[in-house]
Motif scaffolding. Sequence first.
Motif, PDB file in Angstrom:
ATOM      1  N   CYS A  63      -0.295   8.888 -13.693  1.00 41.48           N
ATOM      2  CA  CYS A  63      -1.397   8.683 -14.412  1.00 41.48           C
ATOM      3  C   CYS A  63      -2.947   8.299 -13.979  1.00 41.48           C
ATOM      4  O   CYS A  63      -3.936   8.269 -14.352  1.00 41.48           O
ATOM      5  CB  CYS A  63      -0.849   7.549 -15.450  1.00 41.48           C
ATOM      6  SG  CYS A  63      -0.625   5.912 -14.845  1.00 41.48           S
ATOM      7  N   HIS A  64      -2.704   8.122 -12.584  1.00 44.15           N
ATOM      8  CA  HIS A  64      -3.657   7.827 -11.829  1.00 44.15           C
ATOM      9  C   HIS A  64      -4.306   8.783 -10.617  1.00 44.15           C
ATOM     10  O   HIS A  64      -5.065   8.544  -9.739  1.00 44.15           O
ATOM     11  CB  HIS A  64      -3.465   6.374 -11.035  1.00 44.15           C
ATOM     12  CG  HIS A  64      -3.377   5.006 -11.860  1.00 44.15           C
ATOM     13  ND1 HIS A  64      -4.521   4.576 -12.316  1.00 44.15           N
ATOM     14  CD2 HIS A  64      -2.284   4.350 -12.067  1.00 44.15           C
ATOM     15  CE1 HIS A  64      -4.068   3.296 -13.063  1.00 44.15           C
ATOM     16  NE2 HIS A  64      -2.817   3.438 -12.997  1.00 44.15           N
ATOM     17  N   PHE A  65      -3.396   9.752 -10.552  1.00 43.70           N
ATOM     18  CA  PHE A  65      -3.613  10.784  -9.833  1.00 43.70           C
ATOM     19  C   PHE A  65      -4.848  11.789  -9.908  1.00 43.70           C
ATOM     20  O   PHE A  65      -5.091  11.954 -11.148  1.00 43.70           O
ATOM     21  CB  PHE A  65      -2.476  11.929  -9.591  1.00 43.70           C
ATOM     22  CG  PHE A  65      -2.415  12.793  -8.591  1.00 43.70           C
ATOM     23  CD1 PHE A  65      -2.261  12.433  -7.181  1.00 43.70           C
ATOM     24  CD2 PHE A  65      -2.774  14.061  -8.846  1.00 43.70           C
ATOM     25  CE1 PHE A  65      -2.575  13.433  -6.104  1.00 43.70           C
ATOM     26  CE2 PHE A  65      -2.903  15.067  -7.873  1.00 43.70           C
ATOM     27  CZ  PHE A  65      -2.746  14.805  -6.407  1.00 43.70           C
ATOM     28  N   ASP A  66      -5.722  11.791  -9.003  1.00 42.99           N
ATOM     29  CA  ASP A  66      -7.138  12.557  -9.209  1.00 42.99           C
ATOM     30  C   ASP A  66      -6.801  14.237  -9.044  1.00 42.99           C
ATOM     31  O   ASP A  66      -7.243  14.607  -8.003  1.00 42.99           O
ATOM     32  CB  ASP A  66      -8.231  12.135  -8.205  1.00 42.99           C
ATOM     33  CG  ASP A  66      -9.577  12.913  -8.487  1.00 42.99           C
ATOM     34  OD1 ASP A  66      -9.754  12.936  -9.509  1.00 42.99           O
ATOM     35  OD2 ASP A  66     -10.178  12.583  -7.464  1.00 42.99           O
TER      36      ASP A  66
ATOM     37  N   PRO B 287     -10.912  18.849   3.052  1.00 45.34           N
ATOM     38  CA  PRO B 287     -11.529  17.562   2.613  1.00 45.34           C
ATOM     39  C   PRO B 287     -11.790  17.310   1.051  1.00 45.34           C
ATOM     40  O   PRO B 287     -11.835  16.220   0.578  1.00 45.34           O
ATOM     41  CB  PRO B 287     -12.861  17.720   3.478  1.00 45.34           C
ATOM     42  CG  PRO B 287     -13.106  18.936   3.708  1.00 45.34           C
ATOM     43  CD  PRO B 287     -11.772  19.702   3.849  1.00 45.34           C
ATOM     44  N   ASN B 288     -11.683  18.277   0.357  1.00 48.15           N
ATOM     45  CA  ASN B 288     -12.175  18.365  -1.056  1.00 48.15           C
ATOM     46  C   ASN B 288     -11.053  18.453  -1.850  1.00 48.15           C
ATOM     47  O   ASN B 288     -11.127  18.594  -3.126  1.00 48.15           O
ATOM     48  CB  ASN B 288     -13.008  19.188  -1.298  1.00 48.15           C
ATOM     49  CG  ASN B 288     -14.300  19.158  -0.526  1.00 48.15           C
ATOM     50  OD1 ASN B 288     -14.836  18.161  -0.590  1.00 48.15           O
ATOM     51  ND2 ASN B 288     -15.222  20.074  -0.139  1.00 48.15           N
TER      52      ASN B 288
ATOM     53  N   VAL C  20      -3.966  21.126  -4.786  1.00 46.19           N
ATOM     54  CA  VAL C  20      -3.259  19.785  -4.513  1.00 46.19           C
ATOM     55  C   VAL C  20      -2.182  19.715  -3.375  1.00 46.19           C
ATOM     56  O   VAL C  20      -1.302  21.092  -3.540  1.00 46.19           O
ATOM     57  CB  VAL C  20      -2.512  19.245  -6.017  1.00 46.19           C
ATOM     58  CG1 VAL C  20      -1.603  18.035  -5.559  1.00 46.19           C
ATOM     59  CG2 VAL C  20      -3.548  18.871  -6.822  1.00 46.19           C
ATOM     60  N   PHE C  21      -2.068  18.880  -2.720  1.00 42.55           N
ATOM     61  CA  PHE C  21      -0.960  18.917  -1.642  1.00 42.55           C
ATOM     62  C   PHE C  21      -0.069  17.788  -1.966  1.00 42.55           C
ATOM     63  O   PHE C  21      -0.354  16.614  -2.190  1.00 42.55           O
ATOM     64  CB  PHE C  21      -1.597  18.532  -0.357  1.00 42.55           C
ATOM     65  CG  PHE C  21      -2.080  19.924   0.508  1.00 42.55           C
ATOM     66  CD1 PHE C  21      -1.303  20.792   0.760  1.00 42.55           C
ATOM     67  CD2 PHE C  21      -3.339  20.346   0.327  1.00 42.55           C
ATOM     68  CE1 PHE C  21      -1.545  22.247   1.534  1.00 42.55           C
ATOM     69  CE2 PHE C  21      -3.913  21.381   0.913  1.00 42.55           C
ATOM     70  CZ  PHE C  21      -2.861  22.299   1.341  1.00 42.55           C
ATOM     71  N   ILE C  22       1.100  17.884  -1.713  1.00 38.06           N
ATOM     72  CA  ILE C  22       2.454  16.823  -1.782  1.00 38.06           C
ATOM     73  C   ILE C  22       3.173  17.132  -0.621  1.00 38.06           C
ATOM     74  O   ILE C  22       3.508  17.907  -0.085  1.00 38.06           O
ATOM     75  CB  ILE C  22       2.978  16.988  -3.037  1.00 38.06           C
ATOM     76  CG1 ILE C  22       2.150  16.934  -4.141  1.00 38.06           C
ATOM     77  CG2 ILE C  22       4.097  15.963  -3.147  1.00 38.06           C
ATOM     78  CD1 ILE C  22       3.083  17.213  -5.524  1.00 38.06           C
TER      79      ILE C  22
END
Length: 444
Positions: free
Chosen positions: A211-214, A142-143, A124-126
């Motif tokens: 709560c919506h983060f993939d 990309p993934n 994950v990147f932030i």
Amino acid sequence: MEKVRGTPEDSFKLLPLYMEMLKKKNSGTCTFLEVDNANNFKYFFMAIGGCIHGFISSIRPVIAIDGTFLKGKFKGTLFIATALDGNNQLYPVTFGVGDSENDASWGWFLMKLKVAIGEVPNLVFISDRHPSIQKNVNIAFPNVAYGICTHYLKQNLRAKFKEIEVGAIVELAAKTYRPQHFNYFMNEIQKVDERVVKYLQDAGYEKWARCHFDGLRYSIMTTNIAESMNSVLKNPRQLPIHKLLDSIIDKLREWFCDRREEAVNCHTRLTKWAEKELLTKSENSRTYKVVTLNMYEFIVKDGDLNGHVNILDKTCSCREFQLDQLPCEHALAVCRYRETLSVYDMCSRYYSSEAWVAAYAETIYHVGTEEEWEVSEEVQSNEVLPLVEKRKKGRPQKLRIPSQCEEKLSRKCGRCGSRGHNRLTCSAPIPLSNNEPVVRPNET
């Protein structure tokens, strides 16, 4: 000072030699250097072997990336990729130097980051909302899941809707685990102003709302860890480039040495931070009532929406268990109810004291003085000239440059409380007694 540090021009010439010694001293180190057709410096990348090995094996796969300006004679930007270890301490992953925060430099840095760390599962990147970062993360990785910093989202809201104050509600909406609570907070925001809801929708719920983060953000909602690393390097950023790298290596060596000793002397199964988190949650769950459904499923009544815990799958309907990879209050209540269940078996390995030790297992070595360097003639023949663009004459920039859309806060007077000046230039009348109100200049 030049006798001690060397000149900025000479510092660029030393880069190829410095890179060679860095790889000799630290096994697995990855460095890249790019120049233009006239041999002028363009980009530099550095990933120390110990940091890369520790990150891949023992650190939560969440990377915060950010850039900050250099303060030396030549313009430039320092790029930093940072994570958090199991004890919730800064864990630098890679560093880079480029001309500025633009598409080309961010693209180059992220492609080299991909070479250094390879394919990391569930990465994950932030970052802040800089368009070049998101664009190039999608190209280089990309993934992976990409999220934006909730702090900068609130700053953007404050700058766009100056008359509306919904930052606290937005933060609650961003951090909540349950979609039901998220919908409630969004309805509250809509009551204030529908334009704010539209702005948040356009930003993408999946990028800023937990709560919506993939993916798994592991409770890392902001880029504060990258900003903190920028602050650590506040003074070294004015040094010549090879001395800046020396300061980074020295800080890494210090952190690895101190934290390795602290981790080895930790006698609990989890890190100190994780143990404290579980203790707090356990105290909060003492009044919860547990109802058994079967061997693995339980309903935990907490007085709100309750929690449906599945011990086998390590999930709970509150979603905190699976999103943070630490037992939630409901799961801890089940462990207290079923004494044969071990709390530690439900925690992610990233929070274990073993992973903490493994993250700092390798030693970071300094390259030594220039007189001690042993490099080939081929490396010595590589000539690197400074960046083409010099800094303008005058006092150099020292303070942090606000990010895109970030509101610049004005100073506040410590005498009258107004903004736009300080107590030395304050012209408000001095009150005769403590009970007499202060009359501010803009109120007279």
